[in-house]
Write a protein that holds these residues in place. Sequence first.
Motif: not given
Lengths: 98, 119, 125
Positions: B76-86
């Motif tokens: 599982v990938v954290c959505v907020a951290a993921a979107l921040r990093r593309g």
Amino acid sequence: MLHIVNKSPTERKSLDTCLRIAAPGTILLIEDAVYAATRGTEVEARVKAAMQRFRICALLPDLEARAVADRVIEGVATVDYGGFVDLVAEHRNCQSWL
Amino acid sequence: MNLGILVNEGPYQHQAADSAYLFCKAALAKGHQIHRVFFYHDGVNNSTRLTEPPQDDRNIVARWSKLAQDHNVDLVVCVAAALRRGIRDDNLAPGFRISGLGQLVESGIQADRLVVFGD
Amino acid sequence: MSEESGTVKKFMFVNRTAPYGTVYALESLEVVLISAAFEQDVSLVFIEDGVWQLKKGQQTKGIETKNFSPTYRALEGYDVEKLYVERESLAARGLTEDDLLVDVTVLAAEELGKLMDEQDVVLSF
């Protein structure tokens, strides 16, 4: 409690902070922290003193990768990743001193 | 035993992702279950299928995908951290899913242990 | 939000890094808020450079970054009331409780170690 440390003791204070704060338990040295398990460094005396209160282990694959598996301080146990898993299972909680 | 894993660093930059993977592999070999591997901070970079390491290097992302496939491990990938990093659904490697931080807390609640790997 | 009603574990967040230089302090705070929403028994510990997170008077306009320090004062509203600071970490940085933007309990290293031992889940970033 199992305390996992992954920072070189000659660069960062993670190990010293862990030794100051942690209640007696087990410390596992992984990644760059395995240098703390070796003889002749400036932190050796502190590590030896800590062995009165802690069981100290170091991750063998990390020692081998860094060419220091042959200079481990007497009394420091080496474990492989399976041993790492056992340590986590044996203790009811763990803290990573990153 | 059911083990939760948190990975806070990206692949190739720091050993954390390697240590976490090798820990998971050893735990599965010993008959334990991996409840979930949660990727946070730069750890979300473990999940991009756009990764192309040189041929003589390990493929950290593909290794995670294979772990998910072979052992049904929840990545599982954290959505907020993921979107921040593309990192988005369209560049996610197989076996990973994007979700909220609640999944990390849930892993802490449901797993017998939570082990943190990071810098 | 509380999918696990009934299970309350002791979650401790160990904050050891200064704010702004790295993202850990901010993203740690985000997990704290979620844990509170799951109605867990949450405590925050500030040691080493983590104590800088609580320094009064942060002005982040010049570095064009969000000042997240007011969130520490809002934690009470989420029933996160256990904030601990290690005495030695504070003193080593020339700080006293008066320099901090929120009320904390100052503990000696040994007391903190015992508290850590009692936790179910310890998260450090």
